[in-house]
Design a protein around this motif. Structure first.
Motif, mmCIF file in Angstrom:
data_model
loop_
_atom_site.group_PDB
_atom_site.id
_atom_site.type_symbol
_atom_site.label_atom_id
_atom_site.label_comp_id
_atom_site.label_asym_id
_atom_site.label_seq_id
_atom_site.Cartn_x
_atom_site.Cartn_y
_atom_site.Cartn_z
ATOM 1 N N ARG A 1 0.811 -1.223 0.000
ATOM 2 C CA ARG A 1 0.000 0.000 0.000
ATOM 3 C C ARG A 1 0.845 1.275 0.000
ATOM 4 O O ARG A 1 0.794 2.074 0.939
ATOM 5 C CB ARG A 1 -0.946 -0.016 1.210
ATOM 6 C CG ARG A 1 -1.873 -1.214 1.188
ATOM 7 C CD ARG A 1 -2.647 -1.352 2.451
ATOM 8 N NE ARG A 1 -3.581 -0.239 2.645
ATOM 9 C CZ ARG A 1 -4.218 -0.019 3.783
ATOM 10 N NH1 ARG A 1 -3.999 -0.808 4.815
ATOM 11 N NH2 ARG A 1 -5.050 0.969 3.893
ATOM 12 N N ASP B 1 5.631 13.741 0.383
ATOM 13 C CA ASP B 1 4.272 13.374 0.070
ATOM 14 C C ASP B 1 3.600 14.608 -0.524
ATOM 15 O O ASP B 1 3.586 15.638 0.141
ATOM 16 C CB ASP B 1 3.614 12.911 1.369
ATOM 17 C CG ASP B 1 2.184 12.425 1.219
ATOM 18 O OD1 ASP B 1 1.566 12.736 0.210
ATOM 19 O OD2 ASP B 1 1.701 11.740 2.114
ATOM 20 N N VAL B 2 3.036 14.530 -1.734
ATOM 21 C CA VAL B 2 2.477 15.733 -2.349
ATOM 22 C C VAL B 2 1.175 16.182 -1.676
ATOM 23 O O VAL B 2 0.697 17.277 -1.948
ATOM 24 C CB VAL B 2 2.232 15.584 -3.868
ATOM 25 C CG1 VAL B 2 3.494 15.181 -4.580
ATOM 26 C CG2 VAL B 2 1.102 14.619 -4.153
ATOM 27 N N ALA B 3 0.614 15.334 -0.809
ATOM 28 C CA ALA B 3 -0.493 15.829 0.012
ATOM 29 C C ALA B 3 0.012 16.972 0.878
ATOM 30 O O ALA B 3 -0.742 17.820 1.329
ATOM 31 C CB ALA B 3 -1.050 14.706 0.883
ATOM 32 N N LEU C 1 1.403 4.917 -0.674
ATOM 33 C CA LEU C 1 0.371 5.950 -0.661
ATOM 34 C C LEU C 1 0.220 6.568 -2.055
ATOM 35 O O LEU C 1 1.211 6.737 -2.779
ATOM 36 C CB LEU C 1 0.723 7.018 0.366
ATOM 37 C CG LEU C 1 0.670 6.505 1.806
ATOM 38 C CD1 LEU C 1 1.239 7.538 2.763
ATOM 39 C CD2 LEU C 1 -0.753 6.142 2.204
ATOM 40 N N PRO C 2 -1.024 6.921 -2.408
ATOM 41 C CA PRO C 2 -1.269 7.418 -3.773
ATOM 42 C C PRO C 2 -0.625 8.780 -4.027
ATOM 43 O O PRO C 2 -0.553 9.209 -5.166
ATOM 44 C CB PRO C 2 -2.798 7.528 -3.836
ATOM 45 C CG PRO C 2 -3.240 7.675 -2.418
ATOM 46 C CD PRO C 2 -2.260 6.874 -1.613
ATOM 47 N N THR C 3 -0.184 9.416 -2.988
ATOM 48 C CA THR C 3 0.329 10.777 -3.135
ATOM 49 C C THR C 3 1.852 10.803 -3.196
ATOM 50 O O THR C 3 2.466 11.828 -2.906
ATOM 51 C CB THR C 3 -0.190 11.653 -1.985
ATOM 52 O OG1 THR C 3 -0.044 10.930 -0.766
ATOM 53 C CG2 THR C 3 -1.643 12.006 -2.190
ATOM 54 N N PHE C 4 2.451 9.676 -3.561
ATOM 55 C CA PHE C 4 3.891 9.661 -3.830
ATOM 56 C C PHE C 4 4.081 9.563 -5.341
ATOM 57 O O PHE C 4 3.462 8.742 -6.012
ATOM 58 C CB PHE C 4 4.577 8.502 -3.106
ATOM 59 C CG PHE C 4 4.916 8.856 -1.687
ATOM 60 C CD1 PHE C 4 6.197 9.268 -1.340
ATOM 61 C CD2 PHE C 4 3.942 8.842 -0.704
ATOM 62 C CE1 PHE C 4 6.499 9.635 -0.035
ATOM 63 C CE2 PHE C 4 4.239 9.215 0.592
ATOM 64 C CZ PHE C 4 5.521 9.606 0.930
ATOM 65 N N GLU C 5 4.935 10.411 -5.845
ATOM 66 C CA GLU C 5 5.110 10.514 -7.292
ATOM 67 C C GLU C 5 6.356 9.743 -7.702
ATOM 68 O O GLU C 5 7.453 9.997 -7.186
ATOM 69 C CB GLU C 5 5.255 11.983 -7.669
ATOM 70 C CG GLU C 5 5.226 12.230 -9.141
ATOM 71 C CD GLU C 5 5.224 13.732 -9.456
ATOM 72 O OE1 GLU C 5 5.079 14.058 -10.638
ATOM 73 O OE2 GLU C 5 5.382 14.553 -8.532
#
Lengths: 129, 271, 429, 566
Positions: free
Chosen positions: B213, B239-241, B215-219
Motif C-alpha cells: 500500500r 508526500d504531495v499531500a 500511498l497514492p500521493t507519492f510521485e
C-alpha cells in the motif's frame, strides 16, 4: 470464512446500554451482521449461529443478514461479545482495533452465552439480585 | 568500571519501574540511586543486586550491565550523554530517550519508544523494537534528531515518526506507517513495510523488502541503481499531500492483492 | 409536573430542548427526545445499595463501609487506575482528578476508546472547529466521515445540520449538500447527495488524495484510491472548494481503524487546506454525554485531556502507555476505581479481565458488565436525572444538567469528596 | 475576627499619592483599617517595597480557548511541572499552564486580581468553572460582543438603547464584567472565511461597519454606567500598516466619562505597525503615543512581546489563520455562533527575526513615549506576547536604559532603523511601575471603588511585599535586583490572608468573581422582547432558558449593580 470484524454503536445497543443483564441488550449486541452472500457461502440462514475466532479469543453469535455489509466483513455492535474477540493491542495509541480485527467465521450449533456467562469466563462473579 | 545490576524477585512483578537514573555518569558517585516502582520511590538496591567491578574517573569509562527480568524497566539511559549500557534481555519503554551520546546495546527486545527524541549516540537492539521506535513525543514537532538506532529484528508501527535527523536501520520488517511525518534523516528498512512515509516533508527512506500500500500521493520520478547493494530501486518524491520534498526508494513496490495490514503486523516486542 | 428545556445526558449532542413529565420520583414521559433519550431518561436498572463481593458471593454494605474500604484500597495501591468519568458531571470529574494526584494514580477517561486518537491528532496539527450553531446557520456543505449519526447521534442532523433550518440556509435540505464517507452503506449514507464508499482501512489514502487534489496535485493520483474512483474525489473536492461554508463531522470510523490518529490528522490537514479556498470546519462526533467535559476538566487541572499518570507526583502523559486499556492489558495496576463507565462491556476482554484480579471499585448507578468484575460497587445518582451539574457538548459548549427527580442516592461528587477526605485522613495518620 | 499588622512597609500607593513612605498597614477581616489591636498577627516588611496587590487588566487564563491551548499542547506541559506539595496542587505548562499553575505564579509575583481578556457569552460557564480553579486571584471577565448578531442589528437600526439593553441582559446572564470587542465585525466575517480590512468596511450581510459598532457600544457602555469602559482589540491586528486603523479608531472616541477613560485599547503593540508588508514593517509607536497623549479618554496596554516560545490565542480568528499560513505549525479555530470567533497557534519570537525585534521595541516605545503611565499599562496579552512570568523583565527594561541597550545589542540588524527604541532615554521610576501594574489597572477597570489597587481605609487588603529596599537600589544600573525582586514576593497577602510566602502557596485559595448587573427598565429588558426571544430560540443551539450562568458557578461572586440611564 476469513473476515474483518467491525464494531460500533447502533440504536438497539444504545437503547439497552444501561440494562446490561436484559434480554434486549443481549439480543442487541450478540449479533453478527454480515452480507447475505457470505451467509450463503457459509451454508447457513440468518438467525443461525457462528463462532467468531480472532487472535484474542472466540465467541458465539447469532447471524443477521445485512445488505449494507461488504463481503468479507462482519459487524458486531459495541459490547462484551465483540470485545471477547477484539485484541487489547493498541499499537501504542491507547485505542484497540475496534474496526479492524481479523476473524475466522465458522457455523456452529453452540448457543450464545449470556452477558453474565461471558463476564464469569473472565473471572467475574455475577450479581443477579 | 562495570556496574552489574541484576533484578531481584518482586512481589508485584508487573509494576513498571521507572529508572532514568540508570545512566553511566550517575554511577561515578556510587550506586546509591533511587528508582520508582509504581508510585513508590525505591532504592536501587531494593530492586537490584548491585556488583561494581573496577573504578572509573570519567563517565565514558562506565559500563552498566542489566540482567534478569528487565522487560518492565522504563527510561533506562534517558538523557544519557556518554558511557555504555548493556542489557542482556528485554528492556521496557523509553529506553535511550533524549540520549545525546554513548552506546546502548540490547540483547533482547525493546518495548515502545526506543530512542525517542534521541539527539546523538547509538542504540543497537538485537531483538525486535516496539511501536514508535526512534520517534517523537506527543505534540512535539521533532522526533529523533541525531545519532543512530539499529534494530536487528522487526519494528512496530509508527517507526521513526517525525524523524528529523540521524539514521535508523531496521533489519527486519516494520509495521504500519514507518517514517510518517518524516522531515529529515535517513530510515533504512531491510524487510517489509506498509504505508510508509505518509505526509513526509523531507529526508530519505529506503525499503528493500516488500512495500504494501504505497500511498497514492507519492510521485514516481525515477529508477536508480544502488551500486553498493547492486539493486535497482524505484524512486518516489512525496508526500504531495503536503509540501513534500522527501525521497522514498523502494526495491519491491507491491500494491496488488494486499493483505490487510492487521494481518501483516509484527507483534510488539514484549507481548 | 412538566420540566422544560431538559438536557439529555446520553450523547455528545446534549440536546437541551426536551420536555419531561415527572411524577415525584418517576419520569413518566419524554418529549422532543430521540429513542435513546427516552430510554436513558425512563430506564430504571439501579443498584439499590452498595455491594461487596466476598468468598461467599455478594453482600450489601453501608455507604460508610464502602467509602472507608475504597479509601483503604486506593491508599494501599502502588499503581492505582481511576477510569471512566464520561457519564458524570464536571464537579465529580474534578474531584476525581484531585484524588488521582493525592494517591499517585493514573487517571483516564472514556475518550481513550472513543476520540482519544482525535486528541492525539489535534495535538499534532490543531483543530479548526466551531460551535454547532455555526454549522446550522451557515453550512451549505456537510460531510459525515466514518460515522453514522442516524444511529449514534440521532438528532444531530435535525438539530444542527442536514435538516436544521439556519439563518443563511433557510431551506435546510435544499440549501445543503450532504456527503457521506464510509466503508458500508449506513442509514446515514442513504440521505447523502454523494456517498463515497471506501475500502476498509483506506481512509488515510483517500484523505491524502483529496489533499493532493485541493493543492492542485491531483494529476499524479492513480485511477482508483482505496476502492474510490479518482473522478469521484475530484468531484467531491470541487463541491468542497465551492462551498460557502463546509463542515466535516467524523466518527470512530477514523479513530478506530488502522492508522488511528493519523487518519484524523489527515482529515484536519485537509480542512486546513480547504480553508485556503473557503471556510471549512471539522469536528469529532463525541459519544458519551459529557466525555468532552472530562477532557476539559482534566486539561485545566493537569494540562492533559486524558491518560494522566501521577505516579511520580507530577502529571505525565503518554497515550499508549498511560492509557487504561494498555495499563490493564499489561497487568500493571494493582487497584482500580471505575466511575460512570463500563469497561467490562467496552474494553477488550484481555484488559477487562485484569479488573477481576485486583480490587476494583465501581461507582455507577446501574448494574453493568463491570459489576461482576468489581470487588465493591457503590450506586450513586445519575447526572442529568437525579443530579445536576456541568456537561460539555461535543463542540465545547458547557451546559448545566438539570435535576429532574429526587432520589435517595448520593451524588457521585459527594461520594467522591468523602472518599477524597477519607484518603487525606488515612494519609495524615 | 482576624487581624494583621504589616509593619515597616515601604509603601507606594499611587492612588493615595504615597511614595516610598515607611509605615504600618493594619488589616482587619480582609480590609485595611485605621488600627488593629495588640493581638494582631504581625508581618515585618523590614522596609521592603510594599504595593497594593498586582492587577492584570488583560490576560488570557481561563475559558474555552485557553483550555484548548492547553489541550493541544502536550509539548508545553513538559515544562513547568511541579508535584503536589503542601497546599499546592500539581501544575504543568509554561506558556499555557494549568489553572493552578497560573494562579500560583501570579501569586508568587504579587498579583491578586486578573481580568480574563475574552469570554464568549455562550461558553461563559466554562470560564467561570476555571475561575473557581484559579483560586488565588479575584477574577473578572471581558465579555465578547464583537460579532453579536442582535447587537449588530441594533447598530444598524441606530438604536443605542436597544444595544445597551442587549448588553445589560447578556452581562447579567453570563456574569460578565465588561464589554469586549475583538476585531469588531471581523469575527462575523470570519464565519465566511473573510475579514474586514478597515473600520469603514461593511460586515457581510449585516450592513454595519466596525466604526459604527465601536461608537454605538461606547455610547451604550456609558448609558449603562458600567464600571469599565469598552475594551477594544482593534481591527487589523498584526498587519503592517495597521497603525492607521488604530489612529482612525482612536479618533472615534468621545470623552464622556470624568472618572475614567471611555476606551480601553488593548495590546496596542500589535496595532502600531507601519510599512506595507512584513519586509518593510516599522514602528509607529510615536504616532500612537502622540494620539494617546492628546486624548485622556483613551487608556491602552502595551501588549509587549518577549523573545521565546509562546502561544497566541485570540477571538480574532482571521488573524490567527493568517499567522498559521506564515508558520505552518498547528492551528486551532473555534467560531462561536451568533457571537464571536477564536484562533490559537503556537509561535516563537526570535531575536533573529527583524519583525519580532520591531515588535519587541514597539511595546517598550509605547510605554516610554506615553507621558501619563495611567494611560499605558503593563501586560503581554498573556500568553500572546509572552507568558506573564516575564513581567519582571519588562519592568527591568522600563526602568533601565542600560538594560535596554544591552538587549538591543543582541537584536538583528535593522531594528534600530525601524524603531526609536535606542534613542529613548526615559527610565521609569517606582511610582510609575506601581501605576502601570496596579493603580492604573484599578482605575481603568473601575475597581478602585471596590477597594482594589490602593491602601485606603476600607480597601481590600491585597498586599504584595517585594524583597527589595527601593531607596537603596538604583534600578537603572541594578536592574537585575529589580527583576529578581518582582519575580517573587516575600509575602503576597490576599484579603488579609497570606497566600504566598517566597513563592510558596501556603493556603487553599478563595477568590471572588466580580460581575456587573446593569439594571434597565422593564420595557427595555430584552428577555421580554418577543422578537429577541424568537431569534434566540431559532438560531442559537441552546435554549434561552439554559443560557444564563447559574449562581452556583460563582461561589463568591460579587455583583456590581449599576443603574442604567435609559
Amino acid at each position: 470464512m476469513r473476515a474483518v470484524l467491525n464494531t460500533g454503536r447502533n440504536i438497539s445497543q444504545g437503547i439497552a446500554v444501561e440494562h446490561k443483564g436484559s434480554p434486549a441488550y443481549q439480543a442487541a449486541v450478540s449479533v453478527c451482521h454480515m452480507n447475505p452472500v457470505d451467509l450463503m457461502e457459509l451454508g447457513i440462514d440468518e438467525g443461525e449461529h457462528v463462532t467468531l475466532t480472532s487472535r484474542a479469543g472466540s465467541v458465539v453469535l447469532t447471524t443477521r443478514a445485512a445488505e449494507s455489509m461488504n463481503r468479507g466483513e462482519v459487524f458486531v455492535p459495541l459490547g462484551p461479545y465483540a470485545n471477547h474477540i477484539i485484541s487489547a493491542e493498541t499499537h501504542a495509541t491507547g485505542m484497540p482495533d475496534f474496526k479492524a480485527e481479523p476473524v475466522d467465521v465458522v457455523p456452529t450449533d453452540e448457543s450464545v452465552r449470556t452477558v453474565w456467562e461471558l463476564m464469569e469466563s473472565i473471572g467475574g462473579v455475577r450479581y443477579d439480585h | 568500571m562495570r556496574v552489574i545490576l541484576e533484578t531481584k524477585e518482586r512481589k508485584k512483578p508487573f509494576l513498571p519501574i521507572e529508572a532514568e537514573t540508570i545512566i553511566p555518569s550517575n554511577f561515578l558517585k556510587g550506586p546509591e540511586l533511587t528508582v520508582y516502582e509504581g508510585n513508590k520511590e525505591r532504592l536501587l538496591s531494593d530492586l537490584f543486586t548491585i556488583v561494581v567491578e573496577g573504578t572509573a574517573v570519567s563517565p565514558d569509562k562506565v559500563e552498566v550491565v542489566l540482567k534478569g527480568d528487565t522487560a518492565r524497566i522504563k527510561r533506562v539511559g534517558e538523557y544519557m550523554a556518554t558511557g555504555t549500557i548493556r542489557i542482556q534481555g528485554d528492556i521496557g519503554m523509553h529506553c535511550g530517550n533524549f540520549m545525546s551520546g554513548g552506546v546502548i546495546e540490547i540483547g533482547g527486545n525493546a518495548d515502545a519508544w526506543l530512542g525517542r527524541e534521541m539527539l546523538g549516540g547509538s542504540i543497537i537492539c538485537h531483538g525486535n523494537a516496539g511501536h514508535y521506535c526512534a520517534s517523537g513525543y506527543r505534540g512535539e514537532k521533532h522526533g529523533m534528531r541525531g545519532g543512530r538506532v539499529e534494530v536487528m529484528g522487526n519494528a512496530g508501527d509508527f517507526c521513526s515518526e517525525y524523524l528529523t535527523g540521524g539514521e535508523v536501520h531496521i533489519h527486519g520488517n516494520c509495521g504500519d506507517m514507518a517514517g510518517v511525518e518524516m522531515k529529515g534523516g535517513q530510515l533504512i528498512i531491510e524487510g517489509d513495510a506498509t504505508r510508509p512515509c505518509g505526509n513526509m516533508k523531507d529526508g530519505m527512506c529506503m525499503i528493500f523488502g516488500t512495500v504494501h500500500r504505497i500511498l497514492p500521493t507519492f510521485e514516481k520520478i525515477d529508477t536508480k541503481k544502488l551500486p553498493d547493494r547492486n539493486v535497482t530501486v524505484t524512486v518516489y518524491k512525496g508526500d504531495v499531500a503536503n509540501r513534500g520534498k522527501g525521497t522514498l526508494m523502494i526495491q519491491k513496490p507491491h500494491n496488488e492483492g494486499d493483505q490487510h495490514p492487521a494481518n501483516t503486523l509484527p507483534g510488539p516486542a514484549t507481548t | 409536573m412538566i420540566i422544560k428545556d431538559v438536557v439529555c445526558p446520553f450523547c455528545g449532542c446534549l440536546c437541551d430542548d426536551l420536555d419531561v413529565e415527572v411524577d415525584g420520583q418517576k419520569i413518566i414521559k419524554v418529549q422532543n427526545g430521540c429513542t435513546l433519550a427516552e430510554a436513558t431518561l425512563t430506564g430504571n436498572n439501579r443498584l439499590p445499595a452498595p455491594i461487596r463481593r466476598t468468598a461467599n458471593g455478594w453482600e450489601e454494605i453501608s455507604y460508610d463501609d464502602a467509602i472507608r474500604e475504597t479509601a483503604d484500597i486506593l491508599c494501599a495501591a502502588d499503581r492505582p487506575l481511576l477510569y471512566g468519568w464520561s457519564s458524570t458531571h464536571g464537579e465529580a470529574q474534578s474531584i476525581g482528578v484531585h484524588i488521582a494526584e493525592l494517591i499517585g494514580a493514573v487517571i483516564d477517561n472514556t475518550s481513550v476508546v472513543c476520540h482519544g486518537p482525535s486528541i492525539l491528532a489535534i495535538q499534532e496539527v490543531g483543530h479548526p472547529g466551531c460551535t454547532l450553531g455555526q454549522v446550522k446557520n451557515r453550512a451549505d456543505v456537510i460531510v459525515y466521515w466514518g460515522c453514522n449519526p442516524t444511529e449514534a447521534h440521532p438528532r444531530h442532523m435535525s438539530r444542527y445540520t442536514t435538516f436544521a433550518t439556519g439563518f443563511f440556509v433557510p431551506e435546510a435540505q435544499k440549501d445543503r449538500t450532504v456527503i457521506v464517507v464510509d466503508t458500508r452503506r449506513t442509514e446515514s449514507a442513504e440521505i447523502a447527495d454523494e456517498f463515497i464508499r471506501i475500502e476498509r482501512g483506506g481512509d488515510y489514502e483517500v484523505l491524502s488524495a483529496l489533499r493532493a487534489i485541493v493543492r492542485g496535485k491531483g494529476s499524479i493520483l492513480p485511477r482508483e484510491i482505496a476502492g474510490v474512483a479518482r473522478e469521484q474525489l475530484f468531484r467531491v473536492a470541487e463541491i468542497c472548494m465551492k462551498a460557502k461554508f463546509g463542515a466535516i463531522f467524523f466518527g470512530l470510523g477514523l479513530t478506530m481503524s488502522n492508522g488511528k490518529y493519523k487518519n484524523v490528522r489527515n482529515a484536519i490537514e485537509l480542512t486546513d487546506e480547504l480553508n485556503r479556498h473557503t471556510k471549512f470546519t471539522i469536528s469529532p462526533l463525541r459519544g458519551h454525554g459529557n466525555v468532552y467535559g472530562s477532557n476539559e476538566v482534566f486539561t485545566w487541572i493537569t494540562g492533559y485531556p486524558y491518560a494522566v499518570d501521577f505516579a511520580r507526583g507530577i502529571a505525565f502523559y503518554n497515550p499508549g502507555e498511560t492509557t487504561a486499556v494498555d495499563i490493564l492489558r499489561w497487568g500493571e495496576c494493582d487497584a482500580a476505581l471505575i466511575v460512570a463507565s463500563d469497561p467490562g462491556a467496552h474494553f477488550p476482554h484481555a484488559a477487562a479481565a485484569h479488573l477481576a484480579k485486583i480490587p476494583t471499585i465501581l461507582i455507577d448507578p446501574h448494574r453493568t458488565a463491570t459489576t461482576p468484575l468489581c470487588r465493591l460497587q457503590i450506586p450513586c445518582t445519575m447526572a442529568g436525572i437525579d443530579a445536576e451539574g456541568t456537561a460539555y457538548r461535543m463542540d465545547g459548549v458547557p451546559i448545566r444538567y438539570k435535576k429532574l427527580i429526587e432520589s435517595l442516592y448520593p451524588d457521585d461528587a459527594d461520594l467522591l469528596r468523602r472518599i477524597h477526605d477519607r484518603i487525606r485522613e488515612v494519609q495524615g495518620a | 475576627m482576624t487581624e494583621l499588622l504589616v509593619k515597616n512597609a515601604c509603601v507606594i500607593d499611587p492612588l493615595n499619592r504615597i511614595l516610598m513612605e515607611v509605615m504600618d498597614i493594619p488589616v482587619r477581616d480582609g480590609r485595611i483599617v485605621e488600627s488593629v489591636s495588640a493581638g494582631a498577627d504581625i508581618i515585618d516588611a523590614k522596609g521592603c517595597l510594599t504595593l497594593p496587590g498586582g492587577i492584570d487588566s488583560h490576560s488570557h487564563v481561563c475559558g474555552t480557548k485557553v483550555n484548548f491551548g492547553r489541550y493541544m499542547s502536550p509539548e508545553d506541559m513538559r515544562a513547568g511541572r511541579t508535584a503536589r506539595r503542601g497546599k499546592m496542587h500539581v501544575t504543568s505548562g509554561y506558556y499555557v499552564p494549568t489553572t493552578y499553575g497560573n494562579s500560583y505564579r501570579y501569586s508568587a509575583m504579587g498579583y491578586t486580581t486578573v481580568l480574563e481578556g475574552a469570554m464568549a457569552p455562550l461558553e461563559a460557564r466554562h470560564t467561570h468553572e476555571e475561575f473557581t480553579a484559579t483560586p488565588h486571584q479575584d477574577m473578572l471577565a471581558n465579555t465578547l460582543f464583537d460579532g453579536n448578531w442582535a447587537i449588530m442589528e441594533a447598530v444598524r437600526a441606530k438604536d443605542v438603547k436597544k444595544a445597551a439593553a442587549i448588553v445589560a441582559w447578556t452581562l447579567s446572564a453570563v456574569k460578565g464584567y465588561s464589554i469586549k470587542l475583538t476585531n469588531p465585525g471581523g469575527t462575523e466575517a470570519w464565519g465566511w472565511g473573510e475579514d474586514v480590512s478597515s473600520i469603514h468596511d461593511a460586515v457581510p450581510n449585516f450592513n454595519v461597519t466596525p466604526a459604527e459598532i465601536i461608537t454605538t457600544m461606547i455610547e451604550a457602555n456609558e448609558l449603562l454606567h458600567l464600571p469599565h469602559s469598552v475594551h477594544l482589540h482593534c481591527n487589523n491586528l498584526g498587519k503592517p500598516g495597521n497603525y492607521r486603523t488604530t489612529l482612525e479608531t482612536f479618533d472615534l472616541v468621545p470623552d464622556t466619562n470624568n472618572g475614567r477613560q471611555t476606551l480601553y485599547a488593548t495590546h496596542v503593540q500589535f496595532h502600531a505597525y507601519g510599512g506595507t508588508t512584513w519586509r518593510d514593517i516599522s514602528s509607529k509607536a510615536e504616532e500612537i503615543a502622540r494620539a494617546v497623549n492628546a486624548k485622556p479618554q483613551i487608556v491602552m496596554d502595551m501588549g509587549q512581546i518577549m523573545f521565546g516560545r509562546t502561544m497566541t490565542m485570540t477571538a480574532d480568528g482571521p488573524m490567527e489563520f493568517n499567522l498559521y499560513c506564515l508558520h505552518h505549525n498547528k492551528w486551532s479555530n473555534h467560531d462561536v455562533e451568533l457571537e464571536t470567533g477564536s484562533g490559537i497557534i503556537p509561535v516563537l519570537y526570535s531575536k533573529k527575526s527583524l519583525v519580532n525585534c520591531v515588535m519587541w521595541a514597539i511595546g517598550l516605545e509605547l510605554a516610554l513615549l506615553t507621558k501619563n503611565p495611567f494611560q499605558c499599562l503593563l501586560e503581554t496579552d498573556n500568553p500572546n506576547g509572552a507568558p506573564f512570568v516575564k513581567y519582571p523583565e519588562i519592568i527591568g527594561l522600563l526602568m533601565s536604559k542600560r538594560y535596554r541597550d544591552e538587549e538591543c545589542a543582541t537584536l538583528v540588524d535593522g531594528t534600530e532603523q525601524r524603531t526609536a527604541i535606542c534613542a529613548l532615554d526615559r527610565e521609569m521610576d517606582w511610582n510609575e511601575i506601581a501605576i502601570m501594574t496596579r493603580a492604573g489597572q484599578a482605575k481603568a477597570l473601575g475597581i478602585a471603588a471596590e477597594g482594589k489597587g490602593h491602601f485606603s481605609k476600607g480597601a481590600e487588603a491585597d498586599i504584595a511585599i517585594y524583597p527589595i529596599r527601593c531607596r537603596d537600589v538604583d534600578p537603572a544600573t541594578e536592574y537585575r535586583k529589580v527583576i529578581e525582586a518582582f519575580r517573587k514576593t516575600m509575602y503576597t497577602i490576599k484579603r488579609g490572608r497570606v497566600v504566598a510566602r517566597e513563592g510558596d502557596i501556603i493556603v487553599e485559595g478563595a477568590n471572588s468573581t466580580f460581575w456587573v448587573n446593569p439594571v434597565v427598565p422593564d420595557d427595555l429588558n430584552v428577555a421580554n422582547d418577543p422578537e429577541f426571544v424568537k431569534k434566540f430560540e431559532e438560531y442559537y443551539t441552546v435554549r434561552m432558558g439554559n443560557y444564563p450562568v447559574q449562581d452556583v458557578y460563582l461561589p463568591r461572586g460579587k455583583c456590581i449593580r449599576t443603574k442604567a440611564a435609559l
